[in-house]
Motif scaffolding. Structure first.
Motif, PDB file in Angstrom:
ATOM      1  N   LEU A  54     -32.619 -73.248  -2.968  1.00 60.74           N
ATOM      2  CA  LEU A  54     -32.095 -72.574  -4.155  1.00 60.74           C
ATOM      3  C   LEU A  54     -31.380 -73.682  -4.917  1.00 60.74           C
ATOM      4  O   LEU A  54     -30.239 -74.020  -4.619  1.00 60.74           O
ATOM      5  N   SER A  55     -32.082 -74.275  -5.879  1.00 60.25           N
ATOM      6  CA  SER A  55     -31.644 -75.554  -6.447  1.00 60.25           C
ATOM      7  C   SER A  55     -30.973 -75.446  -7.804  1.00 60.25           C
ATOM      8  O   SER A  55     -30.575 -76.465  -8.372  1.00 60.25           O
ATOM      9  N   LYS A  56     -30.843 -74.233  -8.339  1.00 64.94           N
ATOM     10  CA  LYS A  56     -30.175 -74.065  -9.632  1.00 64.94           C
ATOM     11  C   LYS A  56     -29.205 -72.901  -9.551  1.00 64.94           C
ATOM     12  O   LYS A  56     -29.597 -71.776  -9.219  1.00 64.94           O
ATOM     13  N   PHE A  57     -27.937 -73.183  -9.806  1.00 60.58           N
ATOM     14  CA  PHE A  57     -26.936 -72.128  -9.888  1.00 60.58           C
ATOM     15  C   PHE A  57     -25.706 -72.669 -10.600  1.00 60.58           C
ATOM     16  O   PHE A  57     -25.519 -73.869 -10.753  1.00 60.58           O
ATOM     17  N   GLY A  58     -24.867 -71.750 -11.067  1.00 58.14           N
ATOM     18  CA  GLY A  58     -23.666 -72.117 -11.799  1.00 58.14           C
ATOM     19  C   GLY A  58     -23.869 -72.071 -13.301  1.00 58.14           C
ATOM     20  O   GLY A  58     -24.961 -71.816 -13.811  1.00 58.14           O
ATOM     21  N   LYS A  59     -22.774 -72.264 -14.036  1.00 61.59           N
ATOM     22  CA  LYS A  59     -22.786 -72.272 -15.503  1.00 61.59           C
ATOM     23  C   LYS A  59     -23.288 -70.954 -16.091  1.00 61.59           C
ATOM     24  O   LYS A  59     -23.894 -70.928 -17.159  1.00 61.59           O
ATOM     25  N   GLY A  60     -23.088 -69.863 -15.364  1.00 62.81           N
ATOM     26  CA  GLY A  60     -23.479 -68.556 -15.867  1.00 62.81           C
ATOM     27  C   GLY A  60     -24.961 -68.263 -15.810  1.00 62.81           C
ATOM     28  O   GLY A  60     -25.409 -67.230 -16.322  1.00 62.81           O
ATOM     29  N   ARG A  61     -25.734 -69.140 -15.175  1.00 62.51           N
ATOM     30  CA  ARG A  61     -27.188 -68.956 -15.111  1.00 62.51           C
ATOM     31  C   ARG A  61     -27.583 -68.107 -13.901  1.00 62.51           C
ATOM     32  O   ARG A  61     -26.878 -68.058 -12.903  1.00 62.51           O
ATOM     33  N   THR A  62     -28.736 -67.472 -14.004  1.00 67.56           N
ATOM     34  CA  THR A  62     -29.303 -66.801 -12.840  1.00 67.56           C
ATOM     35  C   THR A  62     -29.795 -67.862 -11.867  1.00 67.56           C
ATOM     36  O   THR A  62     -30.575 -68.740 -12.244  1.00 67.56           O
ATOM     37  N   PRO A  63     -29.349 -67.843 -10.619  1.00 63.56           N
ATOM     38  CA  PRO A  63     -29.813 -68.839  -9.648  1.00 63.56           C
ATOM     39  C   PRO A  63     -31.332 -68.833  -9.521  1.00 63.56           C
ATOM     40  O   PRO A  63     -31.984 -67.793  -9.702  1.00 63.56           O
ATOM     41  N   MET A  64     -31.894 -69.999  -9.195  1.00 59.66           N
ATOM     42  CA  MET A  64     -33.346 -70.111  -9.158  1.00 59.66           C
ATOM     43  C   MET A  64     -33.818 -70.919  -7.951  1.00 59.66           C
ATOM     44  O   MET A  64     -33.255 -71.959  -7.618  1.00 59.66           O
ATOM     45  N   LEU A  65     -34.862 -70.406  -7.322  1.00 61.42           N
ATOM     46  CA  LEU A  65     -35.519 -71.095  -6.214  1.00 61.42           C
ATOM     47  C   LEU A  65     -36.476 -72.164  -6.720  1.00 61.42           C
ATOM     48  O   LEU A  65     -37.076 -72.024  -7.786  1.00 61.42           O
ATOM     49  N   ASP A  66     -36.634 -73.215  -5.919  1.00 64.24           N
ATOM     50  CA  ASP A  66     -37.677 -74.200  -6.154  1.00 64.24           C
ATOM     51  C   ASP A  66     -38.336 -74.482  -4.815  1.00 64.24           C
ATOM     52  O   ASP A  66     -37.769 -75.163  -3.958  1.00 64.24           O
ATOM     53  N   LEU A  67     -39.532 -73.942  -4.620  1.00 60.48           N
ATOM     54  CA  LEU A  67     -40.263 -74.153  -3.373  1.00 60.48           C
ATOM     55  C   LEU A  67     -41.505 -75.000  -3.601  1.00 60.48           C
ATOM     56  O   LEU A  67     -42.542 -74.805  -2.952  1.00 60.48           O
ATOM     57  N   ALA A  68     -41.381 -75.948  -4.535  1.00 56.68           N
ATOM     58  CA  ALA A  68     -42.442 -76.926  -4.799  1.00 56.68           C
ATOM     59  C   ALA A  68     -43.781 -76.244  -5.029  1.00 56.68           C
ATOM     60  O   ALA A  68     -43.899 -75.382  -5.880  1.00 56.68           O
ATOM     61  N   THR A  69     -44.781 -76.604  -4.228  1.00 53.42           N
ATOM     62  CA  THR A  69     -46.140 -76.090  -4.449  1.00 53.42           C
ATOM     63  C   THR A  69     -46.417 -74.773  -3.745  1.00 53.42           C
ATOM     64  O   THR A  69     -47.511 -74.226  -3.872  1.00 53.42           O
ATOM     65  N   HIS A  70     -45.445 -74.243  -3.028  1.00 53.64           N
ATOM     66  CA  HIS A  70     -45.709 -73.059  -2.210  1.00 53.64           C
ATOM     67  C   HIS A  70     -45.848 -71.779  -3.027  1.00 53.64           C
ATOM     68  O   HIS A  70     -46.692 -70.943  -2.728  1.00 53.64           O
ATOM     69  N   LEU A  96     -33.003 -69.369   7.373  1.00 55.44           N
ATOM     70  CA  LEU A  96     -31.885 -69.420   6.450  1.00 55.44           C
ATOM     71  C   LEU A  96     -32.363 -69.931   5.093  1.00 55.44           C
ATOM     72  O   LEU A  96     -33.368 -70.647   5.012  1.00 55.44           O
ATOM     73  N   LEU A  97     -31.641 -69.586   4.057  1.00 52.44           N
ATOM     74  CA  LEU A  97     -31.900 -70.130   2.729  1.00 52.44           C
ATOM     75  C   LEU A  97     -30.965 -71.301   2.502  1.00 52.44           C
ATOM     76  O   LEU A  97     -29.751 -71.176   2.651  1.00 52.44           O
ATOM     77  N   SER A  98     -31.532 -72.446   2.121  1.00 50.64           N
ATOM     78  CA  SER A  98     -30.724 -73.624   1.851  1.00 50.64           C
ATOM     79  C   SER A  98     -30.447 -73.722   0.358  1.00 50.64           C
ATOM     80  O   SER A  98     -31.364 -73.671  -0.464  1.00 50.64           O
ATOM     81  N   ILE A  99     -29.169 -73.866   0.016  1.00 50.96           N
ATOM     82  CA  ILE A  99     -28.789 -73.988  -1.390  1.00 50.96           C
ATOM     83  C   ILE A  99     -28.397 -75.437  -1.691  1.00 50.96           C
ATOM     84  O   ILE A  99     -27.837 -76.136  -0.851  1.00 50.96           O
ATOM     85  N   ILE A 143     -27.163 -68.572   5.265  1.00 53.90           N
ATOM     86  CA  ILE A 143     -27.190 -69.501   4.144  1.00 53.90           C
ATOM     87  C   ILE A 143     -26.809 -70.893   4.639  1.00 53.90           C
ATOM     88  O   ILE A 143     -25.845 -71.075   5.386  1.00 53.90           O
ATOM     89  N   ASP A 144     -27.582 -71.875   4.179  1.00 51.88           N
ATOM     90  CA  ASP A 144     -27.347 -73.270   4.517  1.00 51.88           C
ATOM     91  C   ASP A 144     -26.812 -73.996   3.280  1.00 51.88           C
ATOM     92  O   ASP A 144     -27.331 -73.831   2.182  1.00 51.88           O
ATOM     93  N   PHE A 145     -25.785 -74.820   3.467  1.00 55.14           N
ATOM     94  CA  PHE A 145     -25.187 -75.593   2.376  1.00 55.14           C
ATOM     95  C   PHE A 145     -25.708 -77.029   2.442  1.00 55.14           C
ATOM     96  O   PHE A 145     -25.283 -77.797   3.308  1.00 55.14           O
ATOM     97  N   TYR A 146     -26.602 -77.383   1.512  1.00 55.77           N
ATOM     98  CA  TYR A 146     -27.117 -78.757   1.418  1.00 55.77           C
ATOM     99  C   TYR A 146     -26.646 -79.287   0.058  1.00 55.77           C
ATOM    100  O   TYR A 146     -27.410 -79.401  -0.893  1.00 55.77           O
ATOM    101  N   ILE A 147     -25.361 -79.611  -0.008  1.00 60.58           N
ATOM    102  CA  ILE A 147     -24.731 -79.953  -1.279  1.00 60.58           C
ATOM    103  C   ILE A 147     -24.442 -81.452  -1.310  1.00 60.58           C
ATOM    104  O   ILE A 147     -23.711 -81.966  -0.451  1.00 60.58           O
ATOM    105  N   GLN A 148     -24.999 -82.127  -2.298  1.00 58.17           N
ATOM    106  CA  GLN A 148     -24.759 -83.559  -2.370  1.00 58.17           C
ATOM    107  C   GLN A 148     -24.606 -84.093  -3.799  1.00 58.17           C
ATOM    108  O   GLN A 148     -24.604 -85.304  -4.018  1.00 58.17           O
ATOM    109  N   SER A 149     -24.474 -83.209  -4.760  1.00 59.06           N
ATOM    110  CA  SER A 149     -24.247 -83.663  -6.126  1.00 59.06           C
ATOM    111  C   SER A 149     -23.399 -82.655  -6.878  1.00 59.06           C
ATOM    112  O   SER A 149     -23.179 -81.540  -6.397  1.00 59.06           O
TER     113      SER A 149
END
Length: 294
Positions: A54-70, A96-99, A143-149
């Motif tokens: 789940l690579s997009k969230f915050g700033k009032g946006r609807t969170p969004m998944l990115d599962l590449a080519t799947h 788990l879902l990784s954010i 939920i998995d926290f993969y936060i690095q930026s």
């Protein structure tokens, strides 16, 4: 007490100790041209699968998944994963879902945003309700926290909000985190200090100062000892599953078996070896080579 009874008692103690320190292999899935999720689980190699990201969230946006080519979640194209997730769970694999992830399009800017994200995750992936659940009606294990930026604040609040759902649901919400091995991890330090995380898979890759190498053994083990001292139920050694899966940090199988695992498995918090990623593991066949020893 006879010699035979003493021997049997000693054997039981040894077996019990070995079982207590046995490990497992979590994996990340979703960012490469790997096999399907159900195929990954059917290998019986993995204990946990982190669906990334789940690579997009915050700033009032609807969170969004990115599962590449799947699949494309924006068109409802990921709902077929419901049956695959259920299959994985039916054979004992926690999903788990990784954010977060390697991108930079996620952020938490206030306590309100942390609460809003927790609500979104609950209603769309956990035990809540939403008409727009990306994986249909399946309930993930956590939920998995993969936060690095991005900004470093409010992930501790997110963890607390998510953990609070455990009082509302008969099904536990597991929390995991993938901090970098650098001490402290600036994005996840406050979150980890809450003591709410069940699994912490520390990324000993892409960070040469704390990775295992022939010339860095002392600092590696010192770093490992630090991570096993934090408030977490289980701590995992996070590694790339192939030399090409990360810039640095890959440990050859023979070195892992003979020089690393015998030392780190002494910790009562040792949980196993986390691998990045399923795609790389398919190519390298790393997990089948180490599973018996983990």
């Amino acid at each position: 007490m006879t010699t035979k009874v003493l021997f049997v008692s000693f054997l039981v103690l040894v077996l019990a100790t070995d079982a207590a320190y046995g490990g497992s292999i979590p994996i990340y899935w979703g960012q490469g041209r790997e096999s399907t999720l159900s195929q990954a689980c059917s290998t019986k190699l993995y204990s946990h699968v982190n669906i990334a990201f789940l690579s997009k969230f915050g700033k009032g946006r609807t969170p969004m998944l990115d599962l590449a080519t799947h699949c494309n979640p924006s068109t409802g194209g990921c709902r077929f994963l419901s049956n695959e997730i259920k299959y994985c769970q039916s054979i004992g694999v926690k999903v788990l879902l990784s954010i977060g992830g390697n991108g930079a399009d996620y952020t938490l800017n206030s306590p309100i945003e942390a609460k809003d994200l927790a609500n979104y995750l609950w209603n769309n992936f956990l035990g809540g309700y939403s008409r727009t659940r990306p994986f249909d009606n399946v309930v993930l294990d956590g939920i998995d926290f993969y936060i690095q930026s991005g900004p470093t604040k409010y992930y501790d609040l997110l963890a607390r909000y998510l953990a609070a759902y455990n009082t509302k649901s008969p099904r536990k919400v597991y929390l995991s985190a993938a901090p970098q091995c650098l001490i402290p991890d600036k994005h996840l330090d406050a979150a980890l200090n809450t003591g709410l995380f069940d699994y912490v898979w520390v990324r000993f890759f892409n960070n040469p100062s704390c990775e295992y190498t022939a010339w860095n053994k002392k600092n590696f083990f010192k770093t490992w000892n630090y991570w096993t001292s934090i408030k977490a139920r289980n701590v995992f050694l996070g590694l790339p599953a192939s030399p090409k899966a990360a810039d640095t940090g890959f440990i050859p199988v023979d070195v892992l078996k003979s020089q690393v695992l015998p030392v780190i498995k002494k910790s009562p918090k040792y949980g196993g070896v986390m691998l990045w990623s399923r795609y790389s593991d398919q190519i390298e066949k790393y997990s089948p080579s180490i599973k018996y020893y983990v």
